[in-house]
Write a protein that holds these residues in place. Structure first.
Motif, PDB file in Angstrom:
ATOM      1  N   GLN A  69      29.805  44.750  51.520  1.00  0.00           N
ATOM      2  CA  GLN A  69      30.805  44.772  52.177  1.00  0.00           C
ATOM      3  C   GLN A  69      32.111  43.806  51.975  1.00  0.00           C
ATOM      4  O   GLN A  69      33.183  44.372  51.642  1.00  0.00           O
ATOM      5  CB  GLN A  69      30.772  44.569  53.712  1.00  0.00           C
ATOM      6  N   ARG A  70      31.679  42.665  51.489  1.00  0.00           N
ATOM      7  CA  ARG A  70      32.650  41.579  50.899  1.00  0.00           C
ATOM      8  C   ARG A  70      33.194  42.222  49.609  1.00  0.00           C
ATOM      9  O   ARG A  70      34.458  42.226  49.432  1.00  0.00           O
ATOM     10  CB  ARG A  70      32.037  40.248  50.612  1.00  0.00           C
ATOM     11  N   ARG A  71      32.305  42.847  48.774  1.00  0.00           N
ATOM     12  CA  ARG A  71      32.698  43.132  47.607  1.00  0.00           C
ATOM     13  C   ARG A  71      33.800  44.346  47.613  1.00  0.00           C
ATOM     14  O   ARG A  71      34.805  44.631  46.912  1.00  0.00           O
ATOM     15  CB  ARG A  71      31.672  43.644  46.691  1.00  0.00           C
ATOM     16  N   LYS A  72      33.534  45.284  48.824  1.00  0.00           N
ATOM     17  CA  LYS A  72      34.397  46.521  48.974  1.00  0.00           C
ATOM     18  C   LYS A  72      35.727  45.829  49.301  1.00  0.00           C
ATOM     19  O   LYS A  72      36.624  46.583  49.104  1.00  0.00           O
ATOM     20  CB  LYS A  72      33.854  47.456  50.060  1.00  0.00           C
ATOM     21  N   GLU A  73      35.870  44.928  50.382  1.00  0.00           N
ATOM     22  CA  GLU A  73      36.998  44.488  50.959  1.00  0.00           C
ATOM     23  C   GLU A  73      37.847  43.589  49.817  1.00  0.00           C
ATOM     24  O   GLU A  73      39.024  44.006  49.843  1.00  0.00           O
ATOM     25  CB  GLU A  73      36.752  43.416  52.124  1.00  0.00           C
ATOM     26  N   TRP A  74      37.190  43.146  48.896  1.00  0.00           N
ATOM     27  CA  TRP A  74      37.894  42.339  47.631  1.00  0.00           C
ATOM     28  C   TRP A  74      38.530  43.559  46.927  1.00  0.00           C
ATOM     29  O   TRP A  74      39.554  43.369  46.460  1.00  0.00           O
ATOM     30  CB  TRP A  74      36.957  41.609  46.956  1.00  0.00           C
ATOM     31  N   ALA A  75      37.726  44.713  46.625  1.00  0.00           N
ATOM     32  CA  ALA A  75      38.446  45.755  45.861  1.00  0.00           C
ATOM     33  C   ALA A  75      39.618  46.454  46.523  1.00  0.00           C
ATOM     34  O   ALA A  75      40.212  46.834  45.400  1.00  0.00           O
ATOM     35  CB  ALA A  75      37.164  46.691  45.429  1.00  0.00           C
ATOM     36  N   ALA A  76      39.442  46.556  47.756  1.00  0.00           N
ATOM     37  CA  ALA A  76      40.394  47.172  48.424  1.00  0.00           C
ATOM     38  C   ALA A  76      41.834  46.387  48.405  1.00  0.00           C
ATOM     39  O   ALA A  76      42.760  46.921  48.330  1.00  0.00           O
ATOM     40  CB  ALA A  76      40.015  47.370  49.723  1.00  0.00           C
ATOM     41  N   THR A  77      41.613  44.874  48.252  1.00  0.00           N
ATOM     42  CA  THR A  77      42.907  44.173  48.167  1.00  0.00           C
ATOM     43  C   THR A  77      43.079  43.751  46.924  1.00  0.00           C
ATOM     44  O   THR A  77      44.237  43.018  46.564  1.00  0.00           O
ATOM     45  CB  THR A  77      42.805  42.923  49.193  1.00  0.00           C
ATOM     46  N   HIS A  78      42.514  44.044  45.843  1.00  0.00           N
ATOM     47  CA  HIS A  78      42.782  43.413  44.486  1.00  0.00           C
ATOM     48  C   HIS A  78      42.578  44.783  43.457  1.00  0.00           C
ATOM     49  O   HIS A  78      42.045  44.726  42.388  1.00  0.00           O
ATOM     50  CB  HIS A  78      41.675  42.658  44.146  1.00  0.00           C
ATOM     51  N   THR A  79      43.267  45.626  43.890  1.00  0.00           N
ATOM     52  CA  THR A  79      43.187  47.185  43.189  1.00  0.00           C
ATOM     53  C   THR A  79      43.845  47.065  41.744  1.00  0.00           C
ATOM     54  O   THR A  79      43.232  47.444  40.733  1.00  0.00           O
ATOM     55  CB  THR A  79      43.932  48.264  43.881  1.00  0.00           C
ATOM     56  N   ASP A  80      44.809  46.267  41.508  1.00  0.00           N
ATOM     57  CA  ASP A  80      45.230  45.898  40.168  1.00  0.00           C
ATOM     58  C   ASP A  80      44.251  45.282  39.339  1.00  0.00           C
ATOM     59  O   ASP A  80      44.190  45.699  38.221  1.00  0.00           O
ATOM     60  CB  ASP A  80      46.711  45.063  40.063  1.00  0.00           C
ATOM     61  N   GLU A  81      43.757  44.381  39.720  1.00  0.00           N
ATOM     62  CA  GLU A  81      42.664  43.567  39.036  1.00  0.00           C
ATOM     63  C   GLU A  81      41.328  44.495  38.522  1.00  0.00           C
ATOM     64  O   GLU A  81      41.011  44.247  37.424  1.00  0.00           O
ATOM     65  CB  GLU A  81      42.226  42.217  39.847  1.00  0.00           C
ATOM     66  N   VAL A  82      41.068  45.393  39.621  1.00  0.00           N
ATOM     67  CA  VAL A  82      39.926  46.348  39.278  1.00  0.00           C
ATOM     68  C   VAL A  82      40.360  47.192  38.305  1.00  0.00           C
ATOM     69  O   VAL A  82      39.600  47.554  37.461  1.00  0.00           O
ATOM     70  CB  VAL A  82      39.760  47.019  40.463  1.00  0.00           C
ATOM     71  N   TRP A  83      41.760  47.713  38.479  1.00  0.00           N
ATOM     72  CA  TRP A  83      42.203  48.719  37.331  1.00  0.00           C
ATOM     73  C   TRP A  83      42.134  47.913  35.925  1.00  0.00           C
ATOM     74  O   TRP A  83      41.716  48.589  34.823  1.00  0.00           O
ATOM     75  CB  TRP A  83      43.392  49.206  37.564  1.00  0.00           C
ATOM     76  N   GLU A  84      42.756  46.660  35.791  1.00  0.00           N
ATOM     77  CA  GLU A  84      42.899  46.197  34.502  1.00  0.00           C
ATOM     78  C   GLU A  84      41.226  45.884  34.112  1.00  0.00           C
ATOM     79  O   GLU A  84      41.155  45.970  32.711  1.00  0.00           O
ATOM     80  CB  GLU A  84      43.427  44.768  34.642  1.00  0.00           C
ATOM     81  N   GLN A  85      40.323  45.533  34.802  1.00  0.00           N
ATOM     82  CA  GLN A  85      38.984  45.090  34.422  1.00  0.00           C
ATOM     83  C   GLN A  85      38.321  46.601  33.805  1.00  0.00           C
ATOM     84  O   GLN A  85      37.637  46.756  32.969  1.00  0.00           O
ATOM     85  CB  GLN A  85      38.276  44.608  35.426  1.00  0.00           C
ATOM     86  N   THR A  86      38.645  47.741  34.504  1.00  0.00           N
ATOM     87  CA  THR A  86      38.078  48.890  34.116  1.00  0.00           C
ATOM     88  C   THR A  86      38.343  49.430  32.672  1.00  0.00           C
ATOM     89  O   THR A  86      37.763  49.745  31.936  1.00  0.00           O
ATOM     90  CB  THR A  86      38.325  49.971  35.012  1.00  0.00           C
ATOM     91  N   VAL A  87      39.905  49.270  32.649  1.00  0.00           N
ATOM     92  CA  VAL A  87      40.618  49.602  31.200  1.00  0.00           C
ATOM     93  C   VAL A  87      40.133  48.489  30.153  1.00  0.00           C
ATOM     94  O   VAL A  87      39.868  49.159  28.950  1.00  0.00           O
ATOM     95  CB  VAL A  87      42.027  49.302  31.339  1.00  0.00           C
ATOM     96  N   ALA A  88      39.838  47.054  30.364  1.00  0.00           N
ATOM     97  CA  ALA A  88      39.567  46.508  29.465  1.00  0.00           C
ATOM     98  C   ALA A  88      37.957  46.584  28.882  1.00  0.00           C
ATOM     99  O   ALA A  88      37.565  46.479  27.903  1.00  0.00           O
ATOM    100  CB  ALA A  88      39.453  45.033  29.920  1.00  0.00           C
TER     101      ALA A  88
END
Length: 294
Positions: A262-281
């Motif tokens: 649940q904490r990972r989901k909450e973090w992902a919801a509030t850090h969408t830009d970081e998640v996108w950059e990590q996915t592209v990289a």
């Protein structure tokens, strides 16, 4: 004919994507034809048992309604065959606000369980409304325990091949439920997974009938390891390689895993830009990190 491990080896799931297609019992599996017949027969038997137990369900429903606030029967999402989501029906054994703070894993002496709920759980009477699910073809009388989608989501990440238990319909009772206590930590889920796959590979009418009979006897207060052994349903030898406790390999509680998920989901919801950059990289490490489209 082939077994689950031969057709769907655990190693194949180590790097499996989370959006993999739903599973189905392979036609080449040794018990494929049996499960086809079993599913048809158990819908008829389940309907008959629902009619017979309807008065008892009605009495339990009334007692629950009179002793605590909330509905007598509640619905909850569960994961069925092939990952299909369905609503399971059970007699309510917890307070109506039991999950006000989100999904939680039930535990022994759970303070959220009502006084009447303790009795219903001990006698397994809270499971009777699931006969509606059997009648509708969403569940079977015997099979792996149906799990909640929130829990399946992180268990499939922790246990390679966890989805293999979804190739058949979940059941009201089963080899894992009969031999082992309710899940409490990751190792307990792994132990039940072993017995779930054992049942799928060796299912037959006599084995299933004995499990239904043993479950009925437990409702009548006849229980204990001796009874499981006498009915030829003890499978403790299959779990010797996976003891419940292991000092060299400590396990982690399921509630801790759920909270971490649940904490990972909450973090992902509030850090969408970081998640996108990590996915592209990750997709193209040699390219500059792309700008997420607005």
């Amino acid at each position: 004919m082939l077994t689950i491990e031969e057709l769907l080896p655990e190693a194949a799931y180590l790097d499996q994507a989370s959006d993999s297609p739903p599973l189905a019992l392979p036609r080449r599996h040794r018990r494929y034809r049996y499960f086809i017949r079993k599913n048809r027969l158990e819908r008829v038997v389940g309907t008959g048992l629902l009619v017979l137990t309807a008065p008892l369900i009605a009495v339990c429903w009334a007692i629950v309604r009179l002793t605590s606030k909330g509905p007598g029967i509640f619905q909850q999402k569960r994961v069925g065959r092939g990952g299909e989501i369905f609503w399971v029906y059970k007699l309510r054994t917890m307070r109506i606000d039991a999950e006000a703070n989100g999904p939680q894993w039930s535990s022994d002496r759970d303070p959220r369980v009502t006084t009447v709920g303790h009795v219903l759980r001990k006698l397994h009477l809270d499971e009777l409304p699931q006969l509606v699910n059997v009648m509708r073809g969403e569940m079977a009388l015997v099979g792996p325990r149906p799990e909640r989608p929130e829990f399946v989501e992180f268990l499939r990440e922790e246990i390679a091949g966890y989805e293999r238990r979804l190739i058949v319909r979940p059941g009201i009772t089963g080899l894992a439920q009969i031999n082992l206590p309710p899940d409490s930590d990751l190792r307990s889920v792994e132990r039940k997974q072993t017995l779930d796959l054992e049942h799928i590979d060796h299912a037959n009418a006599w084995l299933d009938l004995r499990m239904i009979l043993l479950t009925a006897l437990r409702v009548c207060f006849l229980r204990g390891r001796w009874l499981t052994y006498c009915m030829g349903l003890d499978r403790s030898k299959l779990l010797q390689h996976l003891p419940a406790t292991n000092a060299n390999s400590p396990t982690v509680s399921l509630q801790e895993l759920l909270e971490a998920s649940q904490r990972r989901k909450e973090w992902a919801a509030t850090h969408t830009d970081e998640v996108w950059e990590q996915t592209v990289a990750r997709i193209d490490p040699g390219s500059p990190v792309a700008v997420r489209p607005r």
